[in-house]
Design a protein around this motif. Structure first.
Motif, PDB file in Angstrom:
ATOM      1  N   ASN A   2      43.549  42.349  40.576  1.00 49.89           N
ATOM      2  CA  ASN A   2      42.739  41.194  40.205  1.00 49.89           C
ATOM      3  C   ASN A   2      42.551  40.281  41.407  1.00 49.89           C
ATOM      4  O   ASN A   2      43.225  39.267  41.529  1.00 49.89           O
ATOM      5  CB  ASN A   2      43.398  40.428  39.052  1.00 49.89           C
ATOM      6  N   ARG A   3      41.656  40.646  42.296  1.00 49.87           N
ATOM      7  CA  ARG A   3      41.421  39.847  43.477  1.00 49.87           C
ATOM      8  C   ARG A   3      40.590  38.629  43.125  1.00 49.87           C
ATOM      9  O   ARG A   3      39.643  38.710  42.341  1.00 49.87           O
ATOM     10  CB  ARG A   3      40.744  40.670  44.561  1.00 49.87           C
ATOM     11  N   LYS A   4      40.976  37.508  43.732  1.00 54.73           N
ATOM     12  CA  LYS A   4      40.299  36.252  43.442  1.00 54.73           C
ATOM     13  C   LYS A   4      40.011  35.543  44.755  1.00 54.73           C
ATOM     14  O   LYS A   4      40.818  35.576  45.681  1.00 54.73           O
ATOM     15  CB  LYS A   4      41.202  35.377  42.564  1.00 54.73           C
ATOM     16  N   ALA A   5      38.861  34.890  44.818  1.00 54.21           N
ATOM     17  CA  ALA A   5      38.518  34.056  45.967  1.00 54.21           C
ATOM     18  C   ALA A   5      38.211  32.650  45.473  1.00 54.21           C
ATOM     19  O   ALA A   5      37.537  32.481  44.448  1.00 54.21           O
ATOM     20  CB  ALA A   5      37.315  34.624  46.705  1.00 54.21           C
ATOM     21  N   ILE A  23      28.225  33.951  50.303  1.00 52.44           N
ATOM     22  CA  ILE A  23      29.550  34.588  50.317  1.00 52.44           C
ATOM     23  C   ILE A  23      30.079  34.736  48.896  1.00 52.44           C
ATOM     24  O   ILE A  23      30.747  35.713  48.574  1.00 52.44           O
ATOM     25  CB  ILE A  23      30.552  33.858  51.254  1.00 52.44           C
ATOM     26  N   ARG A  24      29.748  33.789  48.037  1.00 56.94           N
ATOM     27  CA  ARG A  24      30.140  33.904  46.624  1.00 56.94           C
ATOM     28  C   ARG A  24      29.557  35.177  46.024  1.00 56.94           C
ATOM     29  O   ARG A  24      30.263  35.947  45.372  1.00 56.94           O
ATOM     30  CB  ARG A  24      29.597  32.685  45.849  1.00 56.94           C
ATOM     31  N   ARG A  30      31.766  42.661  45.395  1.00 56.50           N
ATOM     32  CA  ARG A  30      32.912  43.465  45.809  1.00 56.50           C
ATOM     33  C   ARG A  30      34.052  43.426  44.789  1.00 56.50           C
ATOM     34  O   ARG A  30      35.133  43.941  45.052  1.00 56.50           O
ATOM     35  CB  ARG A  30      33.404  42.975  47.173  1.00 56.50           C
ATOM     36  N   GLY A  31      33.833  42.756  43.666  1.00 56.35           N
ATOM     37  CA  GLY A  31      34.821  42.775  42.597  1.00 56.35           C
ATOM     38  C   GLY A  31      35.758  41.589  42.544  1.00 56.35           C
ATOM     39  O   GLY A  31      36.689  41.578  41.736  1.00 56.35           O
ATOM     40  N   PHE A  32      35.516  40.603  43.365  1.00 61.33           N
ATOM     41  CA  PHE A  32      36.343  39.404  43.331  1.00 61.33           C
ATOM     42  C   PHE A  32      35.922  38.511  42.170  1.00 61.33           C
ATOM     43  O   PHE A  32      34.721  38.374  41.893  1.00 61.33           O
ATOM     44  CB  PHE A  32      36.177  38.588  44.619  1.00 61.33           C
ATOM     45  N   ALA A  33      36.886  37.900  41.521  1.00 57.45           N
ATOM     46  CA  ALA A  33      36.605  36.770  40.642  1.00 57.45           C
ATOM     47  C   ALA A  33      36.498  35.568  41.568  1.00 57.45           C
ATOM     48  O   ALA A  33      37.428  35.274  42.322  1.00 57.45           O
ATOM     49  CB  ALA A  33      37.740  36.573  39.641  1.00 57.45           C
ATOM     50  N   VAL A  34      35.363  34.891  41.569  1.00 55.03           N
ATOM     51  CA  VAL A  34      35.111  33.834  42.546  1.00 55.03           C
ATOM     52  C   VAL A  34      35.056  32.473  41.873  1.00 55.03           C
ATOM     53  O   VAL A  34      34.357  32.285  40.874  1.00 55.03           O
ATOM     54  CB  VAL A  34      33.790  34.091  43.314  1.00 55.03           C
ATOM     55  N   GLU A  35      35.806  31.547  42.431  1.00 55.92           N
ATOM     56  CA  GLU A  35      35.759  30.150  42.002  1.00 55.92           C
ATOM     57  C   GLU A  35      35.181  29.345  43.153  1.00 55.92           C
ATOM     58  O   GLU A  35      35.582  29.522  44.309  1.00 55.92           O
ATOM     59  CB  GLU A  35      37.165  29.628  41.679  1.00 55.92           C
TER      60      GLU A  35
END
Length: 178
Positions: A2-5, A23-24, A30-35
């Motif tokens: 669970n990668r997160k940025a 970048i978001r 790429r599968g990141f959960a982005v905040e």
């Protein structure tokens, strides 16, 4: 995994300026959960009262990547010092740890626990320009690099986006994030 940025905008900015939306989208692809929170009082409210709000709004773990631009990069120093875990990566773009110009800088702490900051991030990158008009230059990046280690990247790209500097994409940041 669970990668997160978490992406922090700069002083007086918001999540929809310069390369931040790009970048978001790249990280989400790429599968990141982005905040990408909007913090209008970043570098307006003193860090002592602002930081607890930021820490309460986010969770951090070994799969977290932190990205900050300008005042948002300066904020990352305080975040990294005060979290109780080690994040995967931090990318500080046009970051600084001392006043870069004559403006008030409430985002800065009076001093830093550099060992704690270093202990709370596996890979840290400092991207600064020699010709940053705001003073968030390669000397600022060097000051942080000398205290923490990591990787310093020096460019001649101004402030990497600002009111008068369009900077819609940032391939380097995308490539650095593993």
């Amino acid at each position: 995994m669970n990668r997160k940025a978490i992406i922090f905008h700069g002083t007086g900015a918001n999540p929809d300026v310069v390369w931040l939306p790009w970048i978001r989208a790249r990280l989400a692809e790429r599968g990141f959960a982005v905040e990408a929170p909007h913090y209008p009082t970043l570098n307006v409210e003193p860090i002592a009262t602002f930081l607890p709000k930021v820490l309460a709004n986010h969770s951090f773990d070994e799969q977290t990547v932190l990205i900050g631009h300008s005042g948002g990069a300066a904020l990352l120093l305080a975040v990294l010092q005060h979290i109780d875990t080690t994040v995967s990566q931090a990318v500080l773009v046009a970051g600084y740890c001392t006043k870069p110009n004559t403006s008030d800088e409430p985002v800065l702490q009076d001093d830093y626990d550099w060992a704690a900051i270093a202990a709370h991030v596996r890979d840290i990158y400092f991207i600064n320009s020699r010709n940053d008009p705001a003073g968030c230059d390669d000397r600022q990046g060097r000051a942080m690099f000398e205290r923490i280690g990591g990787t310093q990247i020096v460019r001649d790209d101004g402030h990497f986006g600002d009111v008068d500097q369009p900077y819609p994409t940032f391939e380097l940041v995308d490539r650095l994030i593993g």
